[in-house]
Scaffold this active site. Structure first.
Site, PDB file in Angstrom:
ATOM      1  N   ILE A 117      -6.932   0.883  -0.004  1.00 24.99           N
ATOM      2  CA  ILE A 117      -8.662   1.281  -0.383  1.00 24.99           C
ATOM      3  C   ILE A 117      -9.332   2.242  -0.602  1.00 24.99           C
ATOM      4  CG2 ILE A 117      -9.678   1.917   1.693  1.00 24.99           C
ATOM      5  CD1 ILE A 117      -7.095   0.607   3.249  1.00 24.99           C
ATOM      6  N   PRO A 152      -1.464   9.019  -0.936  1.00 24.14           N
ATOM      7  CA  PRO A 152      -3.088   9.801  -1.234  1.00 24.14           C
ATOM      8  C   PRO A 152      -4.378   9.847  -0.234  1.00 24.14           C
ATOM      9  CG  PRO A 152      -3.513   8.022  -2.680  1.00 24.14           C
ATOM     10  CD  PRO A 152      -1.671   8.271  -1.485  1.00 24.14           C
ATOM     11  N   ASP A 155      -4.775   4.694   2.452  1.00 24.89           N
ATOM     12  CA  ASP A 155      -4.615   4.847   1.267  1.00 24.89           C
ATOM     13  C   ASP A 155      -5.482   4.612   0.692  1.00 24.89           C
ATOM     14  OD1 ASP A 155      -3.214   4.627  -0.667  1.00 24.89           O
ATOM     15  OD2 ASP A 155      -0.848   3.648   0.419  1.00 24.89           O
ATOM     16  N   HIS A 156      -5.401   5.392  -0.762  1.00 22.28           N
ATOM     17  CA  HIS A 156      -7.125   5.415  -1.436  1.00 22.28           C
ATOM     18  C   HIS A 156      -6.141   4.760  -2.654  1.00 22.28           C
ATOM     19  CE1 HIS A 156     -10.745   6.220  -3.592  1.00 22.28           C
ATOM     20  NE2 HIS A 156     -10.272   7.061  -3.391  1.00 22.28           N
ATOM     21  N   ARG A 157      -4.856   4.446  -2.492  1.00 27.91           N
ATOM     22  CA  ARG A 157      -4.621   3.798  -4.106  1.00 27.91           C
ATOM     23  C   ARG A 157      -4.818   2.085  -3.733  1.00 27.91           C
ATOM     24  NH1 ARG A 157       1.858   4.938  -3.259  1.00 27.91           N
ATOM     25  NH2 ARG A 157       1.055   4.290  -1.204  1.00 27.91           N
TER      26      ARG A 157
END
Length: 538
Positions: free
Chosen positions: A514, A336, A510-512
């Protein structure tokens, strides 16, 4: 009349109480010597335990979830009368038992050659796992070959001590090319005739040493959506499991074409190709384990006859673009992405760089902006360690080293060489190393080792143009910095607007791992470091 044989866990190093994650046999099965019995998994690697004798399975003494150590009995066999009465002399059921002389006499030097690899010729050697003096076992991985379509490991067809290694990274080989010469062991269990390449033996990979490369390839960010229980039950070797983890493929959804429906490298590649082309729903490779059905059910790729609309010409994709394209597609789909845009005032930095460049010109040293950006990124990674990490399932691996990759433009496409231990190098050292790596990239001379181990990547388009872009994360990293062309802008200094040289920054993360606030703090701090070069000395 028959003989009962106990098959035990062989020497697996110093490991104790190792988890059993797969059991391949059941009572009543007929097995041959070297067939896989079970798979063990430690915190560092997976390894398969092969049968030391052939026969009919009378009893299986382990199950998935058990813990075993060297010497644990895993299977009781009923050996056929034609087989030798002891496990050490047992042979595959179709073949006659070896004579006592064969079990004790040394086979002498044995040439191990490249087995049947299809119609591929002049295949690149990208990894060599052995060196002179190593003691290897039959089926240990010797080298990795790579074509424009696939990579494959070549196993040893005999065990012994390596006398000579006749290939190196960068060589090209074909079927029949000699890889190594070994002094075969005296034990018949370790040695094999030189003429038995056993091309399909790469799948079982029974020896623990064959699984040694696995720790370096712990799952990347793509592994999170894979159903772990289904993955464990799949019938595949450690090298195939490593390959599947890197691609984010749930092995339980892949059909195996190997012996006993074992899943091969080619099966995983075919599955990924079918997903990318739309023939298979992507959700089947990356559907969440909760069964919510939120997979990517892509439509088939459109087939168009472009020639009917006007003149066309065709140009094949370069080898680099073929290889990187699949990785980029996987990373974009599986990670993501969010991109944080910011600017850094590099007025003072650029003035200092130009001054130093003039002084260093006599030494033929070119101090580039990239060297400053790499040093600034190291400072930011030290302050925000979650950016210097990789996602391993539900665990975040925080790295204590600082290897920075940078995208290098070549005639055949982008590659990402890595500056290792950038925190220990001066600006001049980094400038020299990036120049040397970029030259190797343009000449097509980069080795796989030159592009491995990166923690964080930089894609700089400042020399070309643009104001912002969204770089794709280089998995298994969790962030990448995009740098665009700097320009003079009026900036309010509290009293007036003054001309300042502003550098656009595009940080994809990576939004998972950060969140947005962390990304904003990262780019703000990066801007502070680039804006005051004295911070680079801290």
């Amino acid at each position: 009349m028959s003989n009962a044989i106990e098959l035990k866990v062989p020497d697996i190093g110093d490991y104790q109480d190792v988890d059993v994650i797969e059991v391949f046999v059941k009572p009543g099965d007929t097995i041959n010597k070297e067939d896989s019995l079970l798979t063990l998994e430690t915190d560092k690697a997976t390894m398969e335990v092969p049968a030391s004798a052939g026969g009919t399975v009378r009893e299986v003494r382990v199950k998935v979830g058990d813990k075993v150590s060297e010497g644990s009995v895993v299977v009781i066999l009923e050996a056929a009368d034609a087989a030798a009465p002891a496990p050490q002399a047992a042979a595959p059921s179709p073949a006659p038992a070896p004579t006592p002389a064969a079990a004790t006499a040394s086979a002498g030097p044995v040439e191990i050659k490249v087995p049947d690899i299809g119609e591929a010729k002049d295949v690149d050697v990208i990894e060599v796992f052995v060196k002179v003096g190593d003691v290897i076992r039959k089926e240990d991985a010797l080298i990795t070959l790579e074509t424009d379509k696939a990579s494959m490991e070549v196993p040893a067809s005999a065990g012994g001590t390596v006398r000579e290694v006749r290939v190196k990274v960068g060589d090209k080989v074909s079927e029949g090319h000699v890889i190594v010469v070994v002094d075969a062991e005296a034990s018949a269990a370790a040695s094999a005739p030189a003429g038995s390449p056993a091309p399909q033996a790469a799948a079982p990979a029974p020896a623990p040493t064959a699984a040694a490369p696995a720790p370096a390839a712990k799952p990347a960010s793509a592994s999170a959506p894979v159903n772990r229980e289904n993955f464990k039950q799949a019938h595949a070797s450690p090298s195939v499991r490593k390959f599947a983890r890197e691609l984010g493929v749930d092995l339980s959804r892949v059909s195996g074409s190997g012996p006993k429906q074992r899943i091969l490298h080619s099966d995983v590649q075919a599955f990924v190709k079918s997903v990318m082309s739309g023939q298979t729903a992507a959700g089947s490779a990356a559907a969440p384990s909760n069964g919510s059905g939120v997979g990517l059910d892509l439509l088939p790729w459109p087939k168009v006859d472009f020639a009917k609309f006007g003149p066309i010409s065709e140009k094949p994709l370069s080898r680099i673009k073929k290889l990187s394209g699949a990785n980029l597609a996987r990373n974009w789909v599986m990670i993501p992405h969010v991109t944080q845009f910011d600017e850094a005032d590099i007025t003072e930095m650029e003035a200092f760089r130009k001054q130093m460049s003039e002084e260093l010109k006599k030494q033929d040293i070119k101090l580039t902006p990239l060297a400053f950006i790499i040093k600034a990124c190291v400072a930011a990674l030290k302050k925000f360690p979650e950016f210097n990490a990789s996602l391993d399932g539900e665990q975040l691996i925080l790295k204590q080293y600082f290897h920075i990759g940078f995208a290098a433009d070549t005639p055949n496409g982008l590659v990402v060489p890595v500056v290792r231990d950038a925190d220990r190098k001066s600006l001049i050292d980094i400038a020299n190393e990036t120049a040397a790596l970029a030259a190797k990239a343009r000449d097509g001379k980069l080795l796989p080792a030159d592009m491995q181990g990166g923690c964080f990547s930089i894609s700089s388009l400042g020399g070309i143009g643009g104001t912002a872009f969204t770089p794709i994360i280089n998995a298994p990293e969790v962030a990448i910095l995009g740098v665009s062309k700097s320009s003079i802008k009026p900036v309010w200094n509290g009293q007036e607007f003054a001309p300042r040289l502003m550098l656009p920054l595009s940080l994809s993360y990576d939004h998972r791992v950060i969140d947005g606030a962390s990304a904003a703090r990262f780019t703000a701090y990066l801007g502070q470091v680039l804006g005051d070069i004295r911070r680079l000395m801290l």
